[in-house]
Design a protein around this motif. Structure first.
Motif, PDB file in Angstrom:
ATOM      1  N   THR A  28      14.303  -2.163   6.275  1.00  0.00           N
ATOM      2  CA  THR A  28      14.006  -3.201   7.246  1.00  0.00           C
ATOM      3  C   THR A  28      13.550  -2.562   8.557  1.00  0.00           C
ATOM      4  O   THR A  28      13.527  -1.336   8.696  1.00  0.00           O
ATOM      5  N   VAL A  85       4.834  -9.679  -2.151  1.00  0.00           N
ATOM      6  CA  VAL A  85       5.786  -8.565  -2.192  1.00  0.00           C
ATOM      7  C   VAL A  85       7.129  -9.069  -2.707  1.00  0.00           C
ATOM      8  O   VAL A  85       7.704 -10.018  -2.160  1.00  0.00           O
ATOM      9  N   PRO A  89       6.817   1.180   3.428  1.00  0.00           N
ATOM     10  CA  PRO A  89       6.334   0.889   2.075  1.00  0.00           C
ATOM     11  C   PRO A  89       7.496   0.602   1.120  1.00  0.00           C
ATOM     12  O   PRO A  89       8.609   1.100   1.300  1.00  0.00           O
ATOM     13  N   ALA A  90       7.228  -0.190   0.107  1.00  0.00           N
ATOM     14  CA  ALA A  90       8.282  -0.708  -0.761  1.00  0.00           C
ATOM     15  C   ALA A  90       8.610   0.230  -1.924  1.00  0.00           C
ATOM     16  O   ALA A  90       7.825   1.087  -2.314  1.00  0.00           O
ATOM     17  N   SER A 134       4.194  -4.002  -4.102  1.00  0.00           N
ATOM     18  CA  SER A 134       5.644  -4.118  -4.293  1.00  0.00           C
ATOM     19  C   SER A 134       6.256  -2.840  -4.836  1.00  0.00           C
ATOM     20  O   SER A 134       7.464  -2.621  -4.702  1.00  0.00           O
ATOM     21  N   VAL A 156      11.983  -4.336  -1.631  1.00  0.00           N
ATOM     22  CA  VAL A 156      11.948  -3.970  -0.216  1.00  0.00           C
ATOM     23  C   VAL A 156      13.290  -3.335   0.148  1.00  0.00           C
ATOM     24  O   VAL A 156      14.301  -4.026   0.288  1.00  0.00           O
ATOM     25  N   LEU A 184       0.782   2.336   4.319  1.00  0.00           N
ATOM     26  CA  LEU A 184       0.636   0.902   4.079  1.00  0.00           C
ATOM     27  C   LEU A 184      -0.820   0.456   4.211  1.00  0.00           C
ATOM     28  O   LEU A 184      -1.358  -0.223   3.326  1.00  0.00           O
ATOM     29  N   SER A 229       7.019   4.968  -3.310  1.00  0.00           N
ATOM     30  CA  SER A 229       6.567   5.197  -1.935  1.00  0.00           C
ATOM     31  C   SER A 229       7.312   6.344  -1.269  1.00  0.00           C
ATOM     32  O   SER A 229       6.734   7.088  -0.465  1.00  0.00           O
ATOM     33  N   ILE A 250       1.189  -7.274   3.827  1.00  0.00           N
ATOM     34  CA  ILE A 250       2.062  -6.221   4.345  1.00  0.00           C
ATOM     35  C   ILE A 250       2.545  -6.509   5.758  1.00  0.00           C
ATOM     36  O   ILE A 250       3.153  -5.647   6.400  1.00  0.00           O
ATOM     37  N   ASP A 264       4.977  -8.141   6.949  1.00  0.00           N
ATOM     38  CA  ASP A 264       6.421  -8.115   7.183  1.00  0.00           C
ATOM     39  C   ASP A 264       7.092  -6.836   6.693  1.00  0.00           C
ATOM     40  O   ASP A 264       8.325  -6.743   6.725  1.00  0.00           O
ATOM     41  N   LEU A 265       6.332  -5.876   6.229  1.00  0.00           N
ATOM     42  CA  LEU A 265       6.924  -4.638   5.713  1.00  0.00           C
ATOM     43  C   LEU A 265       7.121  -3.631   6.844  1.00  0.00           C
ATOM     44  O   LEU A 265       6.174  -3.285   7.546  1.00  0.00           O
TER      45      LEU A 265
END
Length: 681
Positions: free
Chosen positions: A546, A538, A153-154, A260, A543, A213, A158, A147, A149-150
């Motif tokens: 950003t 993921v 939540p994807a 994911s 996603v 997350l 979520s 996680i 780079d998140l």
């Protein structure tokens, strides 16, 4: 005369268990300085302390520590939602001060109880325990890496999970009603996970996305512990627990891939399922009446909690309990079986009573309308078909092959655990593919008919004839929307890991030192290899948001009126349900502002509002498909104050850049929010 060294050094005089406890508390104090650490500690407190305090009061000897930890999690995940349930049912609430004080008291009580319980724990952990700790540590690092780079939540789930957590935090109640955000009242959607996260958010503070997350990855990591506990339950060998933990934590792509989707509710339900299986097996195996009563009561409590957390996993849990009971009954007298069936029925009634207000809501909102024909419990099409990409994701082909080989070894050695696991998987296959019943019933009927004729048991012959009548030519059973086959496919990591670990434990020559060293090296090598393969697990397609989206949402929260209305991008998802396709979809759950495409839970509202929402989202989708849609009219009709644009959707920044009446209010990283002039709305 020499002095006693232990008397000079009190820490040395402590038992090994107490030294481990003090080390853990010191580590917790250090971790608490980090935002993610506070989330993990707050969530862990609610996941462990209530269950530990209840389980330690059980009569009789305690099971191994792995099973106990899994039980603590399952009990806690039942007690917290049940507390919210009954507070909501009587019209009360659980405000932040009550939860914080409760958490402090729980922490003190659990620490004092652990100090007393660990007084007599001496010695060092075994080699298998150290190996298990290493495997769990690799799994923990992996869950954190996944996680990194998140920004948020994807995917789809979520978003509505976040809205439900927000409602639970603001109201201190079970989030059945989503007003004022959505016109949804008495929503028949499971909510046990959400109140646990709401309670953790009260303690940890911070941003809701970060809480979701990190707590979600903690739930995911605990699957490793649960898988190890189930393997130890079935096979009674520490080596099986280590292998199962390595498979679930590092090698199998499920449940790691759940991140994911933001499938946090199913993760929570599977933890409860593992605890339920342990409590049920302890009940079946107990020989003393008081112990049996305690374990059965615990199973009823966990079953009640599971019905609040995830109804599909509740059904899957029922299939597992049935498999355990069938295998157990093969070695019991008829009198013992009848007594246990009666006790199990009482436990079922108790479980329903414990979650009574929730079952009553389901009866009114789901079962009664289905009986009246107002809605259907059946489904079809792609929703009921197996997604082979999910079934064979990652190394699943190898895992299934190894599980089949291990199953054959278990059958050859007449292992009861193999029978339980294979019956469970078979039960899941039938539950999610009801058409199999019409093919399985005739052979069973024929065998029963032959048996009844040869043994002159004429009552059973009638049952055999009835089963023969259930065949593909006479009966076609529909698929149920509650039990899609994909849900079973992505849950198979639990039985697969148990079967494989059992096969390894059955054939591995554990007494030979060099085999132990070689096996340890191979296992750790596979765990590290699998972890490296999963670091970027993921799916980028899921996603939606950003870092720029997160900044934009923070701007919305701090610079717009709470009643502001946002036009956002939309994309098709399920039939009749659109989704957002960028960070604009997170505006409602994170800021409370109205959005043109709300979280998917809008479908539980009244028919008029559902239809209006569908039409509004469809216009954005149609516009992206090149159809002639009058955006100006849509903006005026919906009294839009702001337009959230990004390069991902139909509403792109350049679309409004040169139009009069649209002023750039925020621009960062490709995300542009336009303020609509009053004369345009």
């Amino acid at each position: 005369m020499l002095s006693n060294p232990a008397a000079q050094h009190p820490l040395v005089a402590l038992s090994a268990g107490r030294r481990w406890l003090l080390s853990g508390l010191l580590l917790a104090a250090i971790v608490a300085w980090l935002p993610a650490g506070r989330v993990l500690l707050a969530t862990g407190l609610w996941l462990i302390a209530p269950g530990y305090l209840l389980e330690r009061s059980m009569p009789g000897p305690r099971p191994p520590w792995l099973l106990r930890v899994t039980l603590w999690v399952g009990i806690s995940l039942s007690l917290v939602p049940l507390g919210y349930l009954w507070v909501t049912a009587v019209g009360g609430s659980l405000p932040a001060p009550v939860l914080i004080i409760s958490a402090i008291l729980l922490a003190l009580a659990a620490s004092w109880a652990a100090w007393r319980d660990l007084a007599g724990v001496q010695g060092q952990p075994s080699a298998a325990t150290w190996l298990l700790m290493i495997v769990l540590a690799i799994g923990a690092w992996l869950r954190a890496e996944q996680i990194a780079d998140l920004a948020l939540p994807a995917w789809v789930d979520s978003v509505h999970h976040a809205l439900m957590v927000r409602v639970a935090v603001e109201t201190g109640r079970a989030p059945w009603t989503l007003t004022p955000y959505l016109p949804v009242v008495e929503m028949p959607y499971h909510w046990g996970y959400h109140v646990v996260i709401a309670a953790a958010w009260h303690l940890s503070g911070g941003a809701l996305p970060d809480v979701m997350l990190w707590s979600g990855q903690l739930l995911n990591w605990l699957q490793n512990v649960a898988a190890a506990a189930l393997a130890l339950l079935w096979w009674r060998r520490p080596s099986a627990a280590v292998v199962a933990a390595a498979i679930v934590g590092c090698i199998s792509w499920m449940p790691a891939y759940y991140v994911s989707w933001g499938r946090y509710t199913q993760l929570t339900g599977l933890l409860l399922l593992a605890a339920l299986a342990i409590a049920w097996q302890q009940w079946l195996d107990s020989t003393h009446r008081r112990e049996r009563t305690g374990w059965l009561a615990l199973a009823a409590l966990i079953a009640a909690g599971l019905s609040l957390v995830h109804m599909r996993i509740f059904v899957f849990g029922g299939a597992l309990l049935a498999a355990q009971s069938i295998v157990w009954s093969l070695r019991q007298s008829r009198r013992t079986i009848i007594a246990h069936v009666a006790q199990a029925l009482l436990a079922g009634i108790a479980a329903v009573a414990l979650a009574g207000p929730w079952w009553w809501l389901l009866l009114r909102r789901v079962l009664v309308p289905a009986a009246a024909g107002a809605q259907s419990l059946t489904t079809g099409g792609s929703y009921a078909q197996l997604n082979y990409d999910l079934m064979w994701i990652g190394p699943n082909e190898w895992l299934v092959a190894l599980a089949l080989i291990s199953g054959a070894i278990g059958v050859a050695r007449r292992q009861a655990a193999t029978a339980v696991l294979m019956l469970w998987v078979g039960g899941l296959a039938v539950l999610t593919n009801p058409w199999l019943v019409s093919y399985l019933a005739p052979p069973a009927g024929l065998a029963l008919l032959i048996y009844s004729l040869t043994q002159r048991k004429w009552l059973w012959s009638g049952v055999g004839v009835l089963l023969l009548a259930i065949n593909p030519a006479t009966v076609r059973l529909p698929f149920l929307w509650l039990l899609p086959v994909d849900i079973a496919a992505i849950s198979l990591f639990l039985p697969l890991s148990s079967l494989i670990s059992g096969g390894v434990a059955l054939i591995w020559p554990a007494q030979r030192r060099w085999w132990q060293i070689g096996g340890t090296a191979v296992l750790l090598g596979l765990a590290l290899w699998g972890a490296n393969q999963q670091r970027a697990i993921v799916n980028p397609i899921t996603v939606l948001a950003t870092a720029a989206d997160r900044e934009a949402i923070a701007w919305v929260a701090g610079n717009t009126d709470p009643t502001a209305r946002f036009l956002i991008n939309a994309a098709p998802w399920l039939p009749g349900v659109a989704r957002g396709n960028d960070g604009g979809w997170w505006i409602m759950p994170l800021t409370g502002r109205w959005t043109s495409t709300p979280p998917a839970l809008f479908v539980y509202g009244d028919a008029a509002s559902v239809q209006a929402t569908r039409q509004r989202s469809q216009q954005i989708i149609d516009y992206g498909n090149g159809q002639a849609i009058d955006l100006e009219r849509l903006i005026a009709t919906e009294q839009i104050d702001y337009i959230y644009t990004s390069p991902k959707g139909p509403l792109r920044p350049e679309l409004f850049a040169s139009r009069p009446g649209y002023e750039v209010a925020f621009a960062e990283g490709g995300v542009v929010i336009y303020r609509v002039a009053p004369d345009r709305r």
